[in-house]
Write a protein that holds these residues in place. Structure first.
Motif, short mmCIF file in Angstrom:
data_model
loop_
_atom_site.label_atom_id
_atom_site.label_comp_id
_atom_site.label_asym_id
_atom_site.label_seq_id
_atom_site.Cartn_x
_atom_site.Cartn_y
_atom_site.Cartn_z
N SER A 58 0.86 -1.19 0.00
CA SER A 58 0.00 0.00 0.00
C SER A 58 0.89 1.23 0.00
O SER A 58 1.71 1.40 0.89
N PHE A 59 0.71 2.04 -1.01
CA PHE A 59 1.54 3.24 -1.12
C PHE A 59 0.85 4.43 -0.47
O PHE A 59 -0.25 4.81 -0.87
N LYS A 60 1.50 4.95 0.56
CA LYS A 60 0.94 6.06 1.33
C LYS A 60 1.67 7.35 0.96
O LYS A 60 2.54 7.34 0.09
N VAL A 61 1.36 8.43 1.68
CA VAL A 61 2.09 9.68 1.50
C VAL A 61 3.58 9.38 1.72
O VAL A 61 3.93 8.76 2.72
N PRO A 62 4.45 9.73 0.77
CA PRO A 62 5.86 9.35 0.90
C PRO A 62 6.53 9.95 2.13
O PRO A 62 6.27 11.10 2.49
N GLY A 63 7.37 9.15 2.76
CA GLY A 63 8.14 9.61 3.92
C GLY A 63 9.48 10.18 3.47
O GLY A 63 9.76 10.21 2.26
N ASN A 98 -1.51 -1.39 -4.07
CA ASN A 98 -2.69 -0.65 -3.65
C ASN A 98 -2.28 0.83 -3.67
O ASN A 98 -1.63 1.30 -2.76
N ARG A 99 -2.61 1.52 -4.75
CA ARG A 99 -1.98 2.77 -5.18
C ARG A 99 -0.58 2.43 -5.67
O ARG A 99 -0.12 1.31 -5.45
N SER A 100 0.10 3.41 -6.28
CA SER A 100 1.32 3.04 -6.98
C SER A 100 2.09 4.27 -7.42
O SER A 100 1.79 5.38 -6.97
N TYR A 127 1.54 5.72 -9.95
CA TYR A 127 0.59 6.64 -10.58
C TYR A 127 0.20 7.81 -9.67
O TYR A 127 -0.22 8.85 -10.16
N GLU A 128 0.33 7.62 -8.35
CA GLU A 128 -0.01 8.74 -7.46
C GLU A 128 0.79 9.99 -7.83
O GLU A 128 0.34 11.11 -7.63
N ASP A 129 1.97 9.78 -8.38
CA ASP A 129 2.84 10.92 -8.72
C ASP A 129 2.40 11.67 -9.97
O ASP A 129 2.97 12.72 -10.28
N VAL A 130 1.40 11.13 -10.67
CA VAL A 130 0.79 11.90 -11.77
C VAL A 130 -0.70 12.12 -11.50
O VAL A 130 -1.45 12.54 -12.38
N VAL A 158 -2.42 12.49 -7.53
CA VAL A 158 -2.56 13.40 -6.39
C VAL A 158 -1.56 14.56 -6.48
O VAL A 158 -1.88 15.71 -6.19
N VAL A 159 -0.37 14.26 -6.97
CA VAL A 159 0.66 15.31 -7.06
C VAL A 159 0.32 16.32 -8.16
O VAL A 159 0.61 17.50 -8.05
N ARG A 160 -0.34 15.82 -9.20
CA ARG A 160 -0.75 16.71 -10.29
C ARG A 160 -1.91 17.61 -9.85
O ARG A 160 -1.97 18.79 -10.21
#
Ligand code: AMP
Ligand code: MG
Length: 308
Positions: free
Chosen positions: A111-116, A142-144, A146-149, A151-153
């Motif tokens: 599961s990929f969460k908010v990066p530490g 579970n998330r991946s 892709y979050e970097d394009v 939520v970050v976008r």
């Protein structure tokens, strides 16, 4: 037996129905892809009833367990399943149900969460690379990356925390990231990782219903976060980001499945069928032993039988 035939037999459908069912949601090229063309409440024209689906899912879970055992024994291919979705679309429940029959030793869920801090000190693909499944295993994201394009976008202020050198942040950043992801996935495919990506496509109305259900039931309160409600305000921006991501990264060897998510039973059925089909295509076999290994087994048997 070919992949479609096996899925058909397992699910008690005709091969034609299975092909139609999966092709309906599979996206292998991005050109002209629009999320608007996909209905979150689609259940394939009442081809299947929820009662039937329940039975089919049970059979599918069993079939998946058999295939996973062969995948593990053969130890050549690995499978990466990426799950992305808006909140309350049912990622966790789908993963839990579809994988419920497989040997936990052969599956790893990340599961990929908010990066530490450690993750933020690296490039955005770093944590995905570290979590890739080894040969013989199924990896579930579970998330991946892709979050970097996504939520970050939608929230460019998050990009600040990634500490990219200023001169590398330009208008083309998102396209560059999407191209990097497409290249990464093509690379994985050529290394023997089967890449399947699932976007659980939920309607805004159904998300509201599910949020309210979480608020109504004390047992579901833990699932509710006010942050999810704040993200709902960015609904259109998320849909646009998902559409761009799917369009830029859909490929024959890294397909997206845009899975209708308003009906959980249907979501699970499609994800399960897609996984079975993908594993079936690999023509997995338990590797036969050579003569030396056979002789060793015969000697072991003789020794055990000679015991008093
Ligand atoms: P959950 O899946 O509900 O536990 O929430 C995980 C949260 O982490 C979500 O709000 C994601 O958007 C967030 N998240 C995951 N990856 C990233 C990322 N690379 N940058 C920022 N937030 C992320
Ligand atoms: Mg959440």
């Amino acid at each position: 037996m070919d992949a479609v035939q096996d899925v058909a037999r397992t699910l008690d459908l005709s091969p034609k129905q299975v092909r139609k069912l999966l092709d309906r949601f599979r996206v292998t090229r991005g050109k002209g892809f629009r999320l608007k063309d996909h209905d979150p409440a689609d259940t394939a024209g009442h081809l299947i009833t929820p009662q039937q689906a329940h039975h089919m899912l049970g059979a599918g879970v069993e079939r998946l367990a058999e295939l996973q055992e062969k995948l593990y024994a053969q130890d050549r291919w690995s499978v990466l399943c990426v799950f992305q979705a808006i909140d309350a679309a049912g990622k966790d429940g789908t993963i839990k149900h579809v994988m419920s029959g497989v040997n936990p030793a052969g599956v790893q869920v990340t599961s990929f969460k908010v990066p530490g801090p450690e993750e933020l000190a690296h490039d955005f693909l770093w944590r995905s690379v570290r979590a890739l499944p080894p040969r013989g295993r199924i990896g579930i994201f579970n998330r991946s990356h892709y979050e970097d394009v996504l939520v970050v976008r939608v929230h460019p202020e998050i990009l600040e925390r990634q500490r990219l050198p200023r001169e590398l942040i330009g208008r083309k950043l998102w396209d560059q990231r999407l191209r990097a992801i497409a290249g990464f996935e093509r690379y994985l495919a050529r290394q023997g990782t089967v890449v399947l990506k699932f976007f659980l496509h939920l309607s805004k109305e159904e998300q509201k219903r599910r949020f309210l259900a979480r608020l109504d039931e004390p047992d579901k309160h833990w699932k509710f976060s006010t942050a999810d409600l704040a993200e709902r305000d960015h609904w259109d921006a998320y849909q646009a980001a998902y559409q761009a991501a799917i369009a830029a990264t859909a490929a024959p060897d890294a397909p997206w499945f845009v899975v209708p998510a308003d009906n959980k039973w249907f979501t699970r059925l499609i994800v399960g069928a897609a996984l079975i089909e993908a594993l079936d295509k690999l023509d997995l076999r338990i590797p036969p032993l050579d003569a030396v290994a056979e002789a060793r087994l015969a000697a072991a048997r003789a020794r055990l039988e000679a015991e008093r």
